[in-house]
Motif scaffolding. Sequence first.
Motif, PDB file in Angstrom:
ATOM      1  N   ARG A   3      30.627  35.748  40.650  1.00 58.86           N
ATOM      2  CA  ARG A   3      31.614  36.357  40.059  1.00 58.86           C
ATOM      3  C   ARG A   3      31.346  37.697  39.336  1.00 58.86           C
ATOM      4  NH1 ARG A   3      34.226  37.388  35.045  1.00 58.86           N
ATOM      5  NH2 ARG A   3      32.550  36.215  33.873  1.00 58.86           N
TER       6      ARG A   3
ATOM      7  N   LYS B  42      43.550  34.741  43.505  1.00 63.34           N
ATOM      8  CA  LYS B  42      44.253  33.758  42.621  1.00 63.34           C
ATOM      9  C   LYS B  42      45.134  32.869  43.147  1.00 63.34           C
ATOM     10  CE  LYS B  42      44.264  36.682  38.277  1.00 63.34           C
ATOM     11  NZ  LYS B  42      45.221  37.411  37.246  1.00 63.34           N
ATOM     12  N   HIS B  43      45.139  31.595  42.781  1.00 60.78           N
ATOM     13  CA  HIS B  43      45.851  30.414  43.339  1.00 60.78           C
ATOM     14  C   HIS B  43      46.624  29.837  42.202  1.00 60.78           C
ATOM     15  CE1 HIS B  43      43.035  30.520  46.986  1.00 60.78           C
ATOM     16  NE2 HIS B  43      42.143  30.695  46.060  1.00 60.78           N
TER      17      HIS B  43
ATOM     18  N   CYS C 202      41.169  25.384  30.398  1.00 62.03           N
ATOM     19  CA  CYS C 202      41.581  26.897  30.174  1.00 62.03           C
ATOM     20  C   CYS C 202      41.347  27.421  29.178  1.00 62.03           C
ATOM     21  CB  CYS C 202      43.271  26.715  30.413  1.00 62.03           C
ATOM     22  SG  CYS C 202      44.109  28.186  30.378  1.00 62.03           S
TER      23      CYS C 202
ATOM     24  N   GLU D 233      41.366  31.240  39.241  1.00 62.78           N
ATOM     25  CA  GLU D 233      40.884  32.409  39.893  1.00 62.78           C
ATOM     26  C   GLU D 233      39.504  32.057  40.768  1.00 62.78           C
ATOM     27  OE1 GLU D 233      39.787  35.599  37.323  1.00 62.78           O
ATOM     28  OE2 GLU D 233      38.564  34.437  36.315  1.00 62.78           O
ATOM     29  N   CYS D 234      39.321  32.422  42.082  1.00 66.37           N
ATOM     30  CA  CYS D 234      38.214  32.003  42.816  1.00 66.37           C
ATOM     31  C   CYS D 234      37.609  33.206  43.500  1.00 66.37           C
ATOM     32  CB  CYS D 234      38.616  30.925  43.845  1.00 66.37           C
ATOM     33  SG  CYS D 234      39.517  29.742  43.248  1.00 66.37           S
ATOM     34  N   TYR D 235      36.234  32.981  43.701  1.00 66.90           N
ATOM     35  CA  TYR D 235      35.553  34.220  44.420  1.00 66.90           C
ATOM     36  C   TYR D 235      35.038  33.746  45.586  1.00 66.90           C
ATOM     37  CZ  TYR D 235      36.165  36.055  39.884  1.00 66.90           C
ATOM     38  OH  TYR D 235      36.751  36.492  38.737  1.00 66.90           O
TER      39      TYR D 235
ATOM     40  N   LEU E  96      42.721  29.769  34.783  1.00 72.65           N
ATOM     41  CA  LEU E  96      43.343  30.724  33.930  1.00 72.65           C
ATOM     42  C   LEU E  96      44.549  30.187  33.159  1.00 72.65           C
ATOM     43  CD1 LEU E  96      43.541  33.617  36.576  1.00 72.65           C
ATOM     44  CD2 LEU E  96      41.714  33.320  34.864  1.00 72.65           C
TER      45      LEU E  96
ATOM     46  N   TYR F 205      37.921  37.736  45.999  1.00 74.41           N
ATOM     47  CA  TYR F 205      38.593  37.411  45.010  1.00 74.41           C
ATOM     48  C   TYR F 205      40.015  36.942  45.175  1.00 74.41           C
ATOM     49  CZ  TYR F 205      40.943  37.708  40.498  1.00 74.41           C
ATOM     50  OH  TYR F 205      41.606  37.366  39.307  1.00 74.41           O
TER      51      TYR F 205
ATOM     52  N   GLU G 218      47.048  27.927  37.232  1.00 73.65           N
ATOM     53  CA  GLU G 218      46.513  29.048  38.016  1.00 73.65           C
ATOM     54  C   GLU G 218      45.053  29.020  37.859  1.00 73.65           C
ATOM     55  OE1 GLU G 218      47.393  33.882  37.328  1.00 73.65           O
ATOM     56  OE2 GLU G 218      48.379  32.313  36.405  1.00 73.65           O
TER      57      GLU G 218
END
Length: 91
Positions: free
Chosen positions: A82, A57-58, A11, A42-44, A32, A55, A40
């Motif tokens: 990305r 966020k998980h 991170c 972020e994926c694309y 993140l 896009y 947390e």
Amino acid sequence: MHLKMRLEALCDSKSWARLHFADGTSLTGRILRVGHDYVEMECYGEADKPGARDYAKHLVPMNLVKFITVESTAFAEAERSRLNYLAELES
């Protein structure tokens, strides 16, 4: 190294990682934030579904993560995806 400590290091460096789960699925993205019991990310989108990339966020509960992959050749392609996504947003 403890899993949570490794995720915190990822991170801090904003590195790409792949989180693997017990059911055989995985998420590839940038870490993140690492909370007390969640991650947390972020994926694309999925590499095997290029037409359905988006896009997202998980928030993943820490106890679902089985292991992580830190270095992979797929991460360079994910970073390109990305940057392409961000470029599309700007135009």
